[in-house]
Scaffold this motif. Sequence first.
Motif, mmCIF file in Angstrom:
data_model
loop_
_atom_site.group_PDB
_atom_site.id
_atom_site.type_symbol
_atom_site.label_atom_id
_atom_site.label_comp_id
_atom_site.label_asym_id
_atom_site.label_seq_id
_atom_site.Cartn_x
_atom_site.Cartn_y
_atom_site.Cartn_z
ATOM 1 N N THR A 109 -38.943 -2.359 1.728
ATOM 2 C CA THR A 109 -39.823 -2.139 2.874
ATOM 3 C C THR A 109 -41.285 -2.322 2.490
ATOM 4 O O THR A 109 -41.698 -2.037 1.362
ATOM 5 C CB THR A 109 -39.644 -0.724 3.439
ATOM 6 N N SER A 110 -42.048 -2.803 3.440
ATOM 7 C CA SER A 110 -43.515 -2.845 3.368
ATOM 8 C C SER A 110 -44.013 -2.257 4.674
ATOM 9 O O SER A 110 -44.364 -2.973 5.619
ATOM 10 C CB SER A 110 -44.015 -4.283 3.165
ATOM 11 N N SER A 111 -43.998 -0.922 4.746
ATOM 12 C CA SER A 111 -44.271 -0.243 6.009
ATOM 13 C C SER A 111 -45.644 -0.568 6.558
ATOM 14 O O SER A 111 -45.823 -0.763 7.758
ATOM 15 C CB SER A 111 -44.130 1.277 5.820
ATOM 16 N N ALA A 112 -46.662 -0.606 5.685
ATOM 17 C CA ALA A 112 -48.025 -0.829 6.153
ATOM 18 C C ALA A 112 -48.166 -2.185 6.839
ATOM 19 O O ALA A 112 -48.946 -2.335 7.784
ATOM 20 C CB ALA A 112 -48.994 -0.722 4.984
ATOM 21 N N LYS A 113 -47.408 -3.165 6.389
ATOM 22 C CA LYS A 113 -47.507 -4.512 6.973
ATOM 23 C C LYS A 113 -46.487 -4.759 8.067
ATOM 24 O O LYS A 113 -46.529 -5.811 8.712
ATOM 25 C CB LYS A 113 -47.322 -5.550 5.856
ATOM 26 N N GLY A 125 -37.429 -14.103 0.506
ATOM 27 C CA GLY A 125 -37.382 -14.080 1.962
ATOM 28 C C GLY A 125 -38.115 -12.870 2.495
ATOM 29 O O GLY A 125 -38.188 -11.835 1.829
ATOM 30 N N ARG A 126 -38.679 -13.006 3.687
ATOM 31 C CA ARG A 126 -39.349 -11.884 4.330
ATOM 32 C C ARG A 126 -39.111 -11.973 5.823
ATOM 33 O O ARG A 126 -38.914 -13.065 6.375
ATOM 34 C CB ARG A 126 -40.850 -11.859 4.012
ATOM 35 N N ALA A 127 -39.075 -10.824 6.477
ATOM 36 C CA ALA A 127 -38.864 -10.781 7.925
ATOM 37 C C ALA A 127 -39.841 -9.791 8.527
ATOM 38 O O ALA A 127 -39.932 -8.644 8.069
ATOM 39 C CB ALA A 127 -37.431 -10.390 8.261
ATOM 40 N N ALA A 128 -40.600 -10.261 9.557
ATOM 41 C CA ALA A 128 -41.535 -9.385 10.252
ATOM 42 C C ALA A 128 -40.780 -8.483 11.217
ATOM 43 O O ALA A 128 -39.867 -8.927 11.920
ATOM 44 C CB ALA A 128 -42.573 -10.218 10.998
ATOM 45 N N LEU A 129 -41.136 -7.211 11.249
ATOM 46 C CA LEU A 129 -40.536 -6.264 12.179
ATOM 47 C C LEU A 129 -41.209 -6.376 13.541
ATOM 48 O O LEU A 129 -42.326 -6.896 13.656
ATOM 49 C CB LEU A 129 -40.660 -4.844 11.630
ATOM 50 N N PRO A 130 -40.570 -5.908 14.615
ATOM 51 C CA PRO A 130 -41.167 -6.010 15.941
ATOM 52 C C PRO A 130 -42.528 -5.331 16.027
ATOM 53 O O PRO A 130 -42.839 -4.416 15.255
ATOM 54 C CB PRO A 130 -40.139 -5.304 16.840
ATOM 55 N N GLY A 190 -47.031 0.219 9.992
ATOM 56 C CA GLY A 190 -47.604 1.515 9.683
ATOM 57 C C GLY A 190 -46.662 2.679 9.872
ATOM 58 O O GLY A 190 -46.996 3.805 9.502
ATOM 59 N N HIS A 191 -45.501 2.435 10.464
ATOM 60 C CA HIS A 191 -44.523 3.509 10.655
ATOM 61 C C HIS A 191 -43.610 3.604 9.430
ATOM 62 O O HIS A 191 -43.252 2.588 8.827
ATOM 63 C CB HIS A 191 -43.667 3.238 11.888
ATOM 64 N N PRO A 192 -43.169 4.790 9.061
ATOM 65 C CA PRO A 192 -42.156 4.894 8.007
ATOM 66 C C PRO A 192 -40.839 4.315 8.500
ATOM 67 O O PRO A 192 -40.402 4.609 9.617
ATOM 68 C CB PRO A 192 -42.055 6.399 7.758
ATOM 69 N N VAL A 193 -40.227 3.482 7.695
ATOM 70 C CA VAL A 193 -38.966 2.849 8.080
ATOM 71 C C VAL A 193 -37.958 3.022 6.960
ATOM 72 O O VAL A 193 -38.313 3.231 5.799
ATOM 73 C CB VAL A 193 -39.140 1.351 8.408
ATOM 74 N N PRO A 219 -43.237 2.005 -0.727
ATOM 75 C CA PRO A 219 -43.089 1.535 0.652
ATOM 76 C C PRO A 219 -44.414 1.304 1.358
ATOM 77 O O PRO A 219 -44.462 0.615 2.372
ATOM 78 C CB PRO A 219 -42.309 2.678 1.323
ATOM 79 N N ASP A 220 -45.493 1.867 0.818
ATOM 80 C CA ASP A 220 -46.794 1.733 1.471
ATOM 81 C C ASP A 220 -47.707 0.734 0.787
ATOM 82 O O ASP A 220 -48.861 0.572 1.192
ATOM 83 C CB ASP A 220 -47.491 3.097 1.518
#
Length: 723
Positions: free
Chosen positions: A59-63, A78-83, A88-91, A358-359
């Motif tokens: 996870t890269s929560s900040a991004k 590989g990387r995937a952008a979250l909606p 900034g949310h904890p995932v 994660p941050d």
Amino acid sequence: MRGTAVIAAARAKLRPTGNHVTGYLAVCAAGTLIGTSLVVGAGASGTRPKLADVGAWLTSSAKGEVVHAHGLTGEVDGRAALPAGMAGHPVSVAQDGRTTLVLDERTGRVVRIDAAQLTAAQSTDYGAAGLQLVSGGAYAYVVDPVRGTVQRIDPALTTAESRPVQLGGKPGAAVVDGEGTLWVPLPDSGTVVPFVDGLKGAAVKVADAGHDLTLTVAGGRPVVTDGTAAATKVLSATGVRGAFDLGAAVAGADPADVLVPGGTEGSAVPVLAARTGDLVVVDVHSRHTVRVRVPTAGHVLGAPQLLGTRVYLPDETTGRLLVYDTAASALADPVPITDGPGELELFVRDGLLWVNDPDGAAAAVIDSDGEVRRIGKYGTAAPSARKPGDEPVEDGVPTGAPVEQVPPGAAVPGATAPGPGTPSVGASGGPSAGASGPPGPTPPAPEPGAPGAPQAESRSGAIRITFAEALGATPQRYVLKGAGPDQTVTPDEVGPDGPFVFEVRGGSCEKQYSFTVVAEYGGGRPDKESARSALARPCVAPGAPRNVTFTPDQGGHGGTVTWRAPQDAGSVTYTINGPGGTAETTEHSHAYSGLRNGIVRGVAVMARNAAGSGPAASGWIDLTPTAQQMNIVNNKPNGRDLGIRTKPHSTEGGRAGSIPPGENPEVTVHCNMRGEEITIGGKTTDVWARLTYYDPLIDKNITGYVTDLFVETRSNPDVWECE
């Protein structure tokens, strides 16, 4: 699920039971990151990347994104952008080998990552903060600690597959075992609830109400650690299958400071008392227990993780991993991860330890040999679903460091740093090359040092002590202190070249022992004594009892369960789980009475000593009456046939058949029971025999009841009473 040890440790401020662990476990336990083999969906475009088979999503929560890293190189592939809105949310991430799910812990939104397209494909909002996302086998679940519910969801569509199921209490962090069974702890009631094939099962009692419970999946098996009672127990859907005592050091700790990982790949479970630094490694298969103390004072630690011979302790005060090598019985160089304090997420998967901030951009992967590779999560070269011309998410963010061995960091807490004047070491191992000139002054002779703190391993009838050699001057020998008068130490002394091992035989399993190692230097130089070892017992939890058998009483309604002692059992107490609940005995048998005939009930026997209870041995209490071959009697040739009734009554029910007058054939008697009282020829009885008669006229077996005046089963003790 291939390997159930995809685990991250839960963080104290999030974990429902209050333990200080780092994040919720996601696969085989609610967690914040998952590493597993990635299955690329069918029909993927040839231009899309094929992600590494040995890899992990981080996870890269900040991004607001997740990245996939190669386990053998550390490269992000590989990387995937979250909606939108999740940055900034904890995932937390859950992956079961077929689907990858991401939970927004602030909003309760569940998103599926399309591994082929590197996009966030489907999502469903479950509308609550603090949920747990748990995945494994064919199922995925959303656990709501506030409402006390479990809801099964479709891992491909993220939509609900069932209504929320009430648990009857506030759950702790859940896990999924190697069979795909969900396990949910309920600390308030001291129980753990299994969900087999997605359906709620009967709660398993594991502790007293209010005890602190943490679940671990060890080698695919569910294990619960009771931090209040300092015990670790192996579970099955039918109950506790073995228990291990963690010792006085853990028993005296605040339960909130007892840290356990959500899963391990093997059968060994590390347990850390964070405040004191007492580390216990329990092998729930071999039943061996290793105990050691590590310096932890003043540091905030997460749950330990075990890989190979090394135990890794996330130190969130410094952003490093403290490392204890059980093979060397000594602390190894710490592994720096971040530049300062911060959360560290750890899990073991496919023989690799994954570490993630994660941050931030920092992450690393460590193999079983201890080799460390950095992962640059913010690098720009990794494929993603963004189209040419789009602004990259990573714009302006420095690229991660190249893959390389992480250099050793600063000393662990309590260790001594090199003093001024210590010569530096060059690549060849000698003093660093520099300007030519006359040699400097001769360095002083090394000072005598103390051996490393001993590591105590409980064995059957013995304690094995290993230690690290003293640094500095070379001693003449090492000797062990702490053995009691009823114990023998082998060898008497250890030479300066090792092997650095003592074995202490004897002593009582009811007592715990602690030892020190003294380095003797001679020549007027002072001896140096190590720190004390953790407490250990000269015993391990016993194995399973052997040959569990049941012998019924005459007439049934009870009998005796017998067994043989486990090998090398010593003095043990047996716990028997069977009809009527739990019983204990020091004998090798247990009697039951007052049971119904015609039933088959399971019984399990476990052996227990001061180190804990071993695995259970199972058997059956079978009270099925044994059929007896007997003959009809007193059936006279008076022209009246003998009726076989459908009920034990002369008029109720009806006739199932009859036996011709004057014939007294052999019949199969199943049992007898009370019915209508009958008087014939001056004899009276209310006993009726349930029997089967073969009627040759119709070529058929007829089963029913005949008054015992024509069978006389009362004289045969092998005929049991029917139920």
